[in-house]
Design a protein around this motif. Sequence first.
Motif, PDB file in Angstrom:
ATOM      1  N   VAL A 106       7.504  61.341 -33.112  1.00 58.00           N
ATOM      2  CA  VAL A 106       8.242  62.453 -32.600  1.00 58.00           C
ATOM      3  C   VAL A 106       7.791  63.580 -33.612  1.00 58.00           C
ATOM      4  O   VAL A 106       7.888  64.923 -33.083  1.00 58.00           O
ATOM      5  CB  VAL A 106       9.619  62.079 -32.439  1.00 58.00           C
ATOM      6  CG1 VAL A 106      10.537  63.459 -32.026  1.00 58.00           C
ATOM      7  CG2 VAL A 106       9.834  61.276 -31.160  1.00 58.00           C
ATOM      8  N   ILE A 107       8.027  63.344 -34.822  1.00 54.42           N
ATOM      9  CA  ILE A 107       7.559  64.471 -35.931  1.00 54.42           C
ATOM     10  C   ILE A 107       5.994  64.408 -35.918  1.00 54.42           C
ATOM     11  O   ILE A 107       5.452  65.370 -36.270  1.00 54.42           O
ATOM     12  CB  ILE A 107       8.387  64.219 -37.200  1.00 54.42           C
ATOM     13  CG1 ILE A 107       9.825  64.647 -36.852  1.00 54.42           C
ATOM     14  CG2 ILE A 107       7.565  65.166 -38.210  1.00 54.42           C
ATOM     15  CD1 ILE A 107      10.487  64.576 -38.329  1.00 54.42           C
ATOM     16  N   ASP A 123       7.282  55.664 -33.888  1.00 55.27           N
ATOM     17  CA  ASP A 123       7.846  57.028 -33.477  1.00 55.27           C
ATOM     18  C   ASP A 123       7.044  58.138 -34.134  1.00 55.27           C
ATOM     19  O   ASP A 123       7.346  58.407 -35.130  1.00 55.27           O
ATOM     20  CB  ASP A 123       9.422  56.845 -34.083  1.00 55.27           C
ATOM     21  CG  ASP A 123      10.319  58.324 -33.469  1.00 55.27           C
ATOM     22  OD1 ASP A 123       9.483  59.351 -33.461  1.00 55.27           O
ATOM     23  OD2 ASP A 123      11.497  58.173 -33.894  1.00 55.27           O
ATOM     24  N   LYS A 140       8.684  67.216 -29.328  1.00 54.86           N
ATOM     25  CA  LYS A 140       8.698  68.055 -30.319  1.00 54.86           C
ATOM     26  C   LYS A 140       7.274  68.783 -29.977  1.00 54.86           C
ATOM     27  O   LYS A 140       7.125  69.736 -28.982  1.00 54.86           O
ATOM     28  CB  LYS A 140       8.879  67.918 -31.809  1.00 54.86           C
ATOM     29  CG  LYS A 140      10.211  67.169 -32.060  1.00 54.86           C
ATOM     30  CD  LYS A 140      10.519  67.009 -33.463  1.00 54.86           C
ATOM     31  CE  LYS A 140      11.865  66.619 -33.631  1.00 54.86           C
ATOM     32  NZ  LYS A 140      12.963  67.322 -33.993  1.00 54.86           N
ATOM     33  N   TRP A 188      11.155  70.643 -36.962  1.00 56.78           N
ATOM     34  CA  TRP A 188       9.913  69.919 -37.267  1.00 56.78           C
ATOM     35  C   TRP A 188       8.941  69.994 -35.870  1.00 56.78           C
ATOM     36  O   TRP A 188       8.146  69.081 -35.470  1.00 56.78           O
ATOM     37  CB  TRP A 188      10.121  68.611 -37.387  1.00 56.78           C
ATOM     38  CG  TRP A 188      11.196  68.203 -38.120  1.00 56.78           C
ATOM     39  CD1 TRP A 188      12.443  68.040 -37.798  1.00 56.78           C
ATOM     40  CD2 TRP A 188      11.286  67.577 -39.711  1.00 56.78           C
ATOM     41  NE1 TRP A 188      13.130  67.173 -39.012  1.00 56.78           N
ATOM     42  CE2 TRP A 188      12.470  67.176 -39.706  1.00 56.78           C
ATOM     43  CE3 TRP A 188      10.083  67.554 -40.683  1.00 56.78           C
ATOM     44  CZ2 TRP A 188      12.706  66.842 -41.317  1.00 56.78           C
ATOM     45  CZ3 TRP A 188      10.581  67.418 -41.786  1.00 56.78           C
ATOM     46  CH2 TRP A 188      11.807  66.604 -42.158  1.00 56.78           C
ATOM     47  N   TYR A 224      15.293  58.044 -38.836  1.00 57.67           N
ATOM     48  CA  TYR A 224      15.770  58.888 -37.871  1.00 57.67           C
ATOM     49  C   TYR A 224      14.968  58.890 -36.532  1.00 57.67           C
ATOM     50  O   TYR A 224      13.745  58.962 -36.222  1.00 57.67           O
ATOM     51  CB  TYR A 224      15.804  60.362 -38.324  1.00 57.67           C
ATOM     52  CG  TYR A 224      16.695  61.163 -37.309  1.00 57.67           C
ATOM     53  CD1 TYR A 224      17.967  61.072 -37.590  1.00 57.67           C
ATOM     54  CD2 TYR A 224      16.036  61.955 -36.395  1.00 57.67           C
ATOM     55  CE1 TYR A 224      18.850  61.965 -36.708  1.00 57.67           C
ATOM     56  CE2 TYR A 224      16.827  62.531 -35.470  1.00 57.67           C
ATOM     57  CZ  TYR A 224      18.292  62.805 -35.563  1.00 57.67           C
ATOM     58  OH  TYR A 224      19.020  63.333 -34.812  1.00 57.67           O
ATOM     59  N   HIS A 225      15.843  58.307 -35.583  1.00 58.82           N
ATOM     60  CA  HIS A 225      15.050  58.299 -34.308  1.00 58.82           C
ATOM     61  C   HIS A 225      16.037  58.831 -33.043  1.00 58.82           C
ATOM     62  O   HIS A 225      15.890  58.833 -32.148  1.00 58.82           O
ATOM     63  CB  HIS A 225      15.034  56.648 -33.894  1.00 58.82           C
ATOM     64  CG  HIS A 225      14.284  56.052 -34.837  1.00 58.82           C
ATOM     65  ND1 HIS A 225      12.982  56.162 -34.934  1.00 58.82           N
ATOM     66  CD2 HIS A 225      14.674  55.354 -35.888  1.00 58.82           C
ATOM     67  CE1 HIS A 225      12.462  55.404 -35.863  1.00 58.82           C
ATOM     68  NE2 HIS A 225      13.496  54.831 -36.602  1.00 58.82           N
ATOM     69  N   GLY A 226      16.948  59.669 -33.375  1.00 61.39           N
ATOM     70  CA  GLY A 226      17.691  60.549 -32.633  1.00 61.39           C
ATOM     71  C   GLY A 226      19.209  59.927 -32.616  1.00 61.39           C
ATOM     72  O   GLY A 226      19.796  59.480 -33.571  1.00 61.39           O
ATOM     73  N   GLU A 238       9.209  55.571 -38.117  1.00 59.97           N
ATOM     74  CA  GLU A 238       8.505  56.696 -38.082  1.00 59.97           C
ATOM     75  C   GLU A 238       7.381  56.641 -39.302  1.00 59.97           C
ATOM     76  O   GLU A 238       7.701  56.009 -40.465  1.00 59.97           O
ATOM     77  CB  GLU A 238       9.301  57.810 -38.798  1.00 59.97           C
ATOM     78  CG  GLU A 238      10.736  58.039 -37.883  1.00 59.97           C
ATOM     79  CD  GLU A 238      11.402  59.063 -38.984  1.00 59.97           C
ATOM     80  OE1 GLU A 238      11.361  60.093 -39.086  1.00 59.97           O
ATOM     81  OE2 GLU A 238      12.429  58.188 -39.496  1.00 59.97           O
ATOM     82  N   SER A 249      13.481  64.435 -24.554  1.00 59.26           N
ATOM     83  CA  SER A 249      13.948  64.566 -25.817  1.00 59.26           C
ATOM     84  C   SER A 249      13.444  63.386 -26.704  1.00 59.26           C
ATOM     85  O   SER A 249      13.170  62.261 -26.029  1.00 59.26           O
ATOM     86  CB  SER A 249      15.417  64.999 -26.081  1.00 59.26           C
ATOM     87  OG  SER A 249      16.062  63.528 -25.992  1.00 59.26           O
ATOM     88  N   GLY A 250      13.357  63.443 -28.053  1.00 60.93           N
ATOM     89  CA  GLY A 250      13.128  62.296 -28.710  1.00 60.93           C
ATOM     90  C   GLY A 250      14.005  61.273 -28.594  1.00 60.93           C
ATOM     91  O   GLY A 250      13.698  59.997 -28.654  1.00 60.93           O
ATOM     92  N   SER A 251      15.598  61.713 -28.755  1.00 57.55           N
ATOM     93  CA  SER A 251      16.285  60.557 -28.632  1.00 57.55           C
ATOM     94  C   SER A 251      16.007  59.986 -27.129  1.00 57.55           C
ATOM     95  O   SER A 251      16.454  58.679 -27.366  1.00 57.55           O
ATOM     96  CB  SER A 251      17.654  61.250 -28.487  1.00 57.55           C
ATOM     97  OG  SER A 251      18.076  61.940 -30.061  1.00 57.55           O
ATOM     98  N   ASN A 303      13.338  57.398 -27.345  1.00 54.51           N
ATOM     99  CA  ASN A 303      13.836  56.215 -28.164  1.00 54.51           C
ATOM    100  C   ASN A 303      14.753  55.098 -27.470  1.00 54.51           C
ATOM    101  O   ASN A 303      14.712  54.115 -27.649  1.00 54.51           O
ATOM    102  CB  ASN A 303      14.287  56.554 -29.685  1.00 54.51           C
ATOM    103  CG  ASN A 303      12.934  56.856 -30.215  1.00 54.51           C
ATOM    104  OD1 ASN A 303      11.729  56.379 -30.325  1.00 54.51           O
ATOM    105  ND2 ASN A 303      13.048  57.782 -31.477  1.00 54.51           N
TER     106      ASN A 303
HETATM  107  C1  LIG Z   1      11.476  60.907 -36.113  1.00 49.56           C
HETATM  108  C2  LIG Z   1      12.269  61.495 -34.749  1.00 49.56           C
HETATM  109  N1  LIG Z   1      12.413  60.636 -33.711  1.00 49.56           N
HETATM  110  C3  LIG Z   1      13.414  61.207 -32.834  1.00 49.56           C
HETATM  111  C4  LIG Z   1      14.208  62.323 -32.993  1.00 49.56           C
HETATM  112  C5  LIG Z   1      15.101  62.757 -31.948  1.00 49.56           C
HETATM  113  O1  LIG Z   1      14.564  63.777 -31.157  1.00 49.56           O
HETATM  114  P1  LIG Z   1      15.453  64.686 -30.353  1.00 49.56           P
HETATM  115  O2  LIG Z   1      16.349  65.775 -31.418  1.00 49.56           O
HETATM  116  O3  LIG Z   1      14.670  65.553 -29.457  1.00 49.56           O
HETATM  117  O4  LIG Z   1      16.607  64.181 -29.403  1.00 49.56           O
HETATM  118  C6  LIG Z   1      13.841  63.352 -33.925  1.00 49.56           C
HETATM  119  C7  LIG Z   1      14.424  64.440 -34.334  1.00 49.56           C
HETATM  120  O5  LIG Z   1      14.304  65.276 -35.219  1.00 49.56           O
HETATM  121  C8  LIG Z   1      12.934  62.639 -35.004  1.00 49.56           C
HETATM  122  O6  LIG Z   1      12.577  63.527 -36.124  1.00 49.56           O
END
Ligand SMILES: Cc1ncc(COP(=O)(O)O)c(C=O)c1O
Length: 463
Positions: A260-261, A258, A287, A58, A151-153, A225, A117-119, A122
């Motif tokens: 991230v996507i 969130d 991302k 994504w 999903y947040h990581g 999200e 990173s997204g993780s 968050n």
């Molecule tokens: C909405 C969302 N938040 C957080 C993350 C975590 O991101 P990362 O994989 O860069 O740690 C993702 C990963 O797909 C995501 O979709």
Amino acid sequence: MSAVVNSPHARDVKSILHPMTNPKKHEQDGPLILEEGRGIYVKDTEGNEYIEGMAGLWSTSLGFSNERLLKAATEQMRKLPTYHTFFHRSNMPAIDLAEKLLEIAPVPMSKVWFANSGSEANDHVIKFVWYYNNALGRPEKKKIIARDGGYHGIAISSGSLTGLPIFHKGFDLPIKNILHTGSHHHYRYGYEGETEEDFSTRRAAELEQQIIEEGPDTVAAFIAEPVMGAGGAVLPPKGYFQKIQAVLKKYDILFIADEVICGFGRTGNMFATETYDLKPDMMTMAKALSSAYLPISAVLINDEVFQTISANSNKVGVFGHGFTYSGHPVAAAVALETLKLYEERDIIGHVRNVSGRFQDRINSYMDHSFVGETRAIGLIGAVQMSKDKSSRTNFDPSDGVAPFIVARAQEHGLIIRPLPNDSVAFCPPLIITEREIDDMFDRFEKALADCEVMIRDRLGLAA
Ligand SMILES: Cc1ncc(COP(=O)(O)O)c(C=O)c1O
């Protein structure tokens, strides 16, 4: 899998533990090794070309061969390849990028925090929420509510926010103080005859009840999200966020979006916060911030949160938080160039122009005997397979319907992804053209036709 000793496939199997992969199956099947990318296409080591219908994870909004991003990285590498932002140090790309993010933020934000990173973003947001409430003398107000299916990581705390069992089982997650409330997926969780609006009202009432039962003085934040990604590319039902936000406001609970996507054009606006009229106190993003060319993520915080954090840090002497790579100059330079390219190429305008085609093609699958729901906004969407459309019955996971479609799609030159409950997701690079959208769905249709034959022959169901 290629059995040749010392082939790249054999070496991979011998040496890499892969994320979100069955290690035993990997020993038998081996990897798909990607070697090159051009626009929306990637090529494997055997010379097969695929449309990357998921923009990687994504993420690769500008496709796989953007020379400007390459140039931005190499120029910054030559000038100052690395530096940290601890102890009052800074660098120009990080400053420029932070300013730009504050300028395009959909609601007033005060400061940008950088991570990789997204993780991490968050994870950090959770620490900020806890620090904020400690600073305000509310040490009990610590619980964070996320959603089932969200999903947040995968780090210890961001993985706890994630509401999908596979990320918890065996990992001793979720940790204390992280709770979940119901998913916003109306198709799956709506009662017979319940409208989207009524479902949203029910979800908001359930959230309020949960907050009351936990004790409003113990609930600090809610994270969501705007469009659930890994949980199924699920759009929020009508009125959902308005009703949820009213509850959060009533109990003085911070709202974290969130993005991230969804961030950077995916839903047809720069942020889905605009698409769904959200009023977050903090936002996380990653991302497409750098078109995923280099790891970088960001947390945007509003002024109230910042001032509280700042005052407390002043009391104790320092804000005791940070990563070696927070505000890394090369990643920041690439992100800055990515944002420039979004403007120069009017990526938002482009997404709006082509998303009609994308949505029409996805929605056309509603005619299919085994498609229960289609979902799409901007350039993100999903086709939800269903054993029985009228009763919304899922296939048994052991039937492997979505994985089958995805495997067949790969044979037909398309990379897509199965999601929970037999959804198949689409999230192509934002640069995709209408012709390429048609090409992508033409390949998907071949896989869908193969699946229909499989359902008939193997599962004994008639279309
Ligand atoms: C909405 C969302 N938040 C957080 C993350 C975590 O991101 P990362 O994989 O860069 O740690 C993702 C990963 O797909 C995501 O979709």
